[in-house]
Enzyme design. Structure first.
Site, mmCIF file in Angstrom:
data_model
loop_
_atom_site.group_PDB
_atom_site.id
_atom_site.type_symbol
_atom_site.label_atom_id
_atom_site.label_comp_id
_atom_site.label_asym_id
_atom_site.label_seq_id
_atom_site.Cartn_x
_atom_site.Cartn_y
_atom_site.Cartn_z
ATOM 1 N N HIS A 177 3.563 -2.331 2.211
ATOM 2 C CA HIS A 177 3.213 -3.390 1.262
ATOM 3 C C HIS A 177 4.376 -3.779 0.351
ATOM 4 O O HIS A 177 4.299 -4.795 -0.337
ATOM 5 C CB HIS A 177 1.940 -3.037 0.469
ATOM 6 C CG HIS A 177 2.139 -2.148 -0.719
ATOM 7 N ND1 HIS A 177 1.800 -0.829 -0.733
ATOM 8 C CD2 HIS A 177 2.627 -2.423 -1.949
ATOM 9 C CE1 HIS A 177 2.074 -0.324 -1.919
ATOM 10 N NE2 HIS A 177 2.578 -1.274 -2.690
ATOM 11 N N ASP A 201 -0.358 1.580 5.721
ATOM 12 C CA ASP A 201 0.645 1.151 4.738
ATOM 13 C C ASP A 201 1.885 2.047 4.842
ATOM 14 O O ASP A 201 2.115 2.928 4.014
ATOM 15 C CB ASP A 201 0.031 1.213 3.326
ATOM 16 C CG ASP A 201 0.923 0.542 2.300
ATOM 17 O OD1 ASP A 201 1.895 -0.132 2.702
ATOM 18 O OD2 ASP A 201 0.637 0.695 1.092
ATOM 19 N N GLY A 240 5.151 0.551 -8.936
ATOM 20 C CA GLY A 240 6.580 0.900 -8.871
ATOM 21 C C GLY A 240 6.795 2.240 -8.189
ATOM 22 O O GLY A 240 7.900 2.566 -7.769
ATOM 23 N N SER A 284 5.043 2.963 -5.545
ATOM 24 C CA SER A 284 4.687 2.684 -4.156
ATOM 25 C C SER A 284 5.821 2.992 -3.198
ATOM 26 O O SER A 284 6.980 2.711 -3.503
ATOM 27 C CB SER A 284 4.352 1.209 -4.004
ATOM 28 O OG SER A 284 3.101 0.987 -4.539
ATOM 29 N N GLY A 285 5.471 3.531 -2.060
ATOM 30 C CA GLY A 285 6.485 3.846 -1.053
ATOM 31 C C GLY A 285 7.067 5.229 -1.248
ATOM 32 O O GLY A 285 7.684 5.788 -0.347
HETATM 33 C C1 4AZ Z 1 1.100 -0.130 -7.257
HETATM 34 O O1 4AZ Z 1 0.730 -1.164 -7.749
HETATM 35 C C2 4AZ Z 1 0.229 1.065 -7.414
HETATM 36 N N1 4AZ Z 1 -2.755 4.607 -9.146
HETATM 37 C C3 4AZ Z 1 0.599 2.253 -6.853
HETATM 38 C C4 4AZ Z 1 -0.205 3.358 -7.020
HETATM 39 C C5 4AZ Z 1 -1.375 3.274 -7.725
HETATM 40 C C6 4AZ Z 1 -1.753 2.089 -8.301
HETATM 41 C C7 4AZ Z 1 -0.942 0.972 -8.131
HETATM 42 C C8 4AZ Z 1 -2.230 4.492 -7.868
HETATM 43 O O2 4AZ Z 1 2.157 -0.017 -6.647
#
Ligand code: 4AZ
Length: 839
Positions: free
Chosen positions: A643, A695, A787, A789-790
């Protein structure tokens, strides 16, 4: 050789006898039968003797490692110091090549030799004594060597410190009365010492005498920074002028990991006297956790021994003199409402032989809370229940060792904290915050644990032991969404029958769909207990054979598949340092999931240290800076989330819009960070932008990474790897510190728990697929956020390696109650990763 020749002699003897008996037979033909029996008996006897001798000299010798041919003579070395009474100090004593040094050293060495004459054993095996240094006082430092030949090795245990001291003291007494012109010796010490530590003063090789001043000066290990030689015996004697102490810090320190091969030993003395050791260190230390030691007086000795095969860069050291009182001053009366206390010289090692006393006094009617944010006072051979060496004492208890959390609450408006360090072995010490509080309202707007700690009210009776002493989980009246355990605890109803013993007494798992004496397969099927590990696949999913010592021939989705097709039915067989597959494929490609640096274990605090998560990568998008996380799988491949790249905008999927930063901790510091452009982005073909299913994305780097202490790969779990519900793992990243906030500057770490799939499915209202898993805290408060993520969800396995269980993917907000983070489940994506990267 010797035993083989003996064997031949025996056989010859046998032949001689037979010939001899044959001659007799000719002479006395009447006694034929009797002779025949005699011959037989004789042959048997000789054969038995020969067999015994062969056994004794060939087999027995090989069995016995202490057999004389294999034994080596023993060297017993004792070192210590002594005070010289009728001897004025001469500055020239500090120069080991001066006539004054040599003259006095020689006299003392001959006196020591004489003293050992009173003990028959010591006298017989005595080899030599060597005086290695003098310091003001006058103190002489020496060692004595005894060599015990192989034939007398059983006498080795008789060479004890007590025996040496007894002989020396008796000799000193005697010479005092008989030879008054002798140098008078007082307060002699002797401790058994590794013979490798003994140095001859004036030895040309690797022997240094240094003078510490107020200015920083440096020295390095031989061969630094390339590599130290094997079999080095180095010694640095450091002195400072009187009324000073010496500090030595090691900005760079990298010695082999195994302390039994290569190590650095530091003493609060000029002799390698174990009873005055400050510390013994090996391994590698990050710049954020340097080794720093302080002496108690104006002398220090540093020894370096290298015997291992592997040679490392070694160390560089900075030393200087500090005025005595600045170090010795510690403790005092503290009357502020809050403040901080720490061991002397913190975060350096505290000096040996020190006592400090803090009296923390707050206005009457109030009490004091003391929370240790770091505690490390470890010493070899210390029972942490007794703490008979270095300790912190408060409220009638002594604390030592390494503590991950310690909070104390005073009973009155005053608390006294004592710190004690003895002559040997020091450590990083402690740091503690104190604050006054009102006993009527100890934790305003929070819950007060028995330990004195304050926690958020919401954490009370939420099923998790947040206080650490369970005080937040007792006396709960269970809510409508909670289950009352038999032991009085309340747990979320969601946890009933989730195959995890959440109550502690198993009452949440008792009345589940299977009878008490039945086994529940992972798919919910009920089976009789006998089916577990019986070598047959009884559950449809094979889970009854998944965690057995051996279940040969059974291959299920829970088995580890070796490269040769063999199945191993042992939980998490890969990279556990045990060869389970005949072709050893379970232990190949396992140079992953370790962090070379020796890290500080600081209690609390979420800032990660440099090198703590060496597989963590920061992905920067165009000019926006940090946008997503990733993890290192190999020199060329990173793992991240689809994503981040597959969005409405075509810009995100363009590799040239991204830069990866490895070895980073602070977004604004780029020393030792390796920046790489992305050559190719491989999103999972089944990634679904609506549901976030699959993902996962792989990033191929334009240039390979160069692995360092702060850049290393994480282990990928095999598809059969189990990360059980309740396991604590860590999520890391520079994501927002709160929902809607900006990205963090320093890499953050948060401990999260793997959440059971049934619970995960319920709290996400059925939005999770089998490619997803939940991890976090249902009580909220700790989670990944935008932020992150990944980035990786890293789990530490007993085998001593870190495995990536998940990839930060999504969640409803961040850290909300009953809304844990959702991660891509790496085990389910493992085959695709292998197909795309070969890893
Ligand atoms: C995001 O937006 C995100 N609480 C990543 C992880 C979580 C929520 C949002 C988990 O990248």
């Amino acid at each position: 050789m010797h035993s083989a020749r003996y064997e031949f002699d025996g056989r010859n003897g046998q032949h001689e006898r037979i010939d001899f008996l044959t001659n007799k037979e000719k002479a006395r033909s009447k006694n034929k039968t009797a002779i025949a029996i005699g011959v037989l008996v004789a042959v048997l006897v000789v054969a038995a003797v020969v067999a015994f001798l062969i056994w004794l000299f060939v087999f027995k010798e090989n069995d016995d490692p202490t057999a004389s041919s294999r034994r080596k003579p023993a060297v017993q070395l004792f070192s210590g110091h002594m005070k010289l009474l009728n001897q004025p100090y001469n500055q020239n004593y500090e120069d080991t090549s001066s006539p004054e040094f040599m003259d006095l050293a020689k006299k003392l060495e001959s006196q020591l030799e004489n003293h050992y004459q009173s003990d028959e054993l010591l006298k017989e095996f005595y080899t030599k004594s060597m005086v290695t240094a003098f310091s003001e006082g006058v103190v002489a430092y020496y060692w004595s060597q005894f060599d015990i030949p192989v034939e007398e090795l059983e006498l080795v245990p008789e060479f004890s410190e007590e025996r040496i001291l007894e002989a020396l003291e008796a000799g000193i007494q005697q010479s005092r009365s008989v030879q008054p012109d002798h140098i008078q010796i007082r307060e002699i010490t002797a401790s058994m010492t590794d013979p490798r530590m003994a140095r001859t003063p004036n030895a040309k090789e690797c022997f240094f005498t240094l003078e510490a001043t107020e200015e920083d000066q440096t020295f390095t290990s031989p061969g630094f920074p390339t590599a130290y030689p094997s079999r080095s015996r180095c010694q640095w004697q450091i002195r400072a002028s009187e009324e000073n102490v010496i500090t030595v810090s090691f900005p760079f320190f990298h010695i082999e990991d195994d302390c039994s091969d290569d190590f650095v030993y530091i003493y609060d003395s000029l002799s390698p006297d174990e009873s005055q050791a400050i510390t013994k260190k090996c391994g590698q230390r990050p710049p954020t956790n340097p080794l720093e030691v302080v002496s108690s007086g104006n002398i220090m000795l540093i020894n370096m021994i290298t015997d291992g095969e592997v040679q490392r860069p070694g160390f560089n050291a900075v030393y200087k003199a500090l005025p005595h009182p600045s170090v010795q001053k510690c403790g005092g009366v503290l009357t502020n409402a809050k403040g901080v206390i720490s061991s002397p010289q913190h975060p350096s090692f505290y000096p040996p032989a020190m006592d400090c006393k803090w009296t923390i006094k707050v206005p009457s009617g109030q009490k004091v809370r003391l929370k240790f944010t770091m505690f490390r006072m470890k010493e070899p051979g210390v029972d942490v229940r007794v703490c008979h060496k270095d300790y912190v004492e408060a409220l009638g208890n002594k604390y030592c060792g390494e503590l991950s959390s310690l909070s104390l609450t005073s009973t009155t408006n005053e608390i006294i904290v004592n710190f004690h360090s003895d002559e040997s072995f020091t450590d990083k010490g402690f740091m503690a915050e104190y604050s006054a509080f009102d006993p009527q309202n100890p934790c305003p707007n929070e819950f007060a644990c028995f330990s004195g700690m304050c926690i958020a009210k919401e954490l009370k009776c939420d099923g998790w032991n947040d206080c650490g002493d369970m005080s937040d989980e007792i006396k709960c009246s269970c809510g409508t969404d909670q289950f009352a355990c038999n032991n009085g605890l309340c747990k979320p109803k969601l946890w009933i029958c989730d195959r995890v013993n959440d109550c502690g007494d198993n009452s949440d798992e008792k009345a589940c769909s299977c009878e008490n004496n039945e086994w529940r397969c992972r798919n919910g099927q009920c089976m009789s207990q006998g089916v577990v590990c019986d070598g047959k696949m009884d559950c449809v999913d094979g889970s009854d054979e998944a965690s057995c010592e051996t279940s040969p021939g059974i291959c299920s989705e829970f088995s580890f598949k070796c490269a040769n097709g063999e199945c191993v039915n042992k939980v998490n067989a890969e990279c556990d340092r045990i060869d389970d597959c005949a072709d050893k494929s379970d232990e190949s490609f396992c140079d992953c999931g370790t962090r070379p640096y020796k890290l500080n274990r600081i209690v609390g605090g979420q800032n990660a240290e440099l090198g703590e998560w060496p597989w963590q990568v920061s992905l920067h998008f165009q000019t926006y800076g940090h946008s997503c996380g990733a993890s290192i799988l190999s020199e060329k491949w990173l793992l991240s989330a689809s994503h981040c790249f597959v969005t409405q905008s075509q810009e995100n999927i363009l590799p040239s819009n991204w830069q990866s930063y490895s070895g980073m901790q602070d977004q604004y510091k780029h020393d030792d960070v390796q920046r790489r452009s992305i050559h190719r982005i491989v999103p999972h073909p089944e990634y679904n932008m609506m549901t976030f299913d699959y993902d996962v994305a792989l990033l191929e780097l334009s240039e390979p990474l160069e692995f360092t202490n702060s850049i290393r790969p994480i282990c990928l779990p095999s598809s059969s790897h189990v990360f059980p519900a309740g396991m604590s793992c860590w999520v890391t990243g520079w994501g927002a510190l709160r929902e809607g906030a900006r990205a963090a500057q320093l890499l953050q770490k948060v401990s999260v728990k793997i959440i059971n799939d049934t619970v995960c499915n319920t709290v996400t209202e059925g939005q999770v697929t089998s490619r997803m898993m939940c991890s976090g805290h249902l009580s909220g408060g700790m989670d990944a956020c935008q932020g992150d993520s990944g980035g990786p969800l890293s789990c530490f396995e007993e085998s001593g390696r870190w495995f990536q269980a998940g990839i930060v993917s999504w969640g409803e907000g961040c850290a909300r109650r009953m809304k844990p983070g959702v991660y891509s489940r790496v085990t389910k994506l493992r085959e695709w990763i292998k197909k795309e990267t070969g890893i």
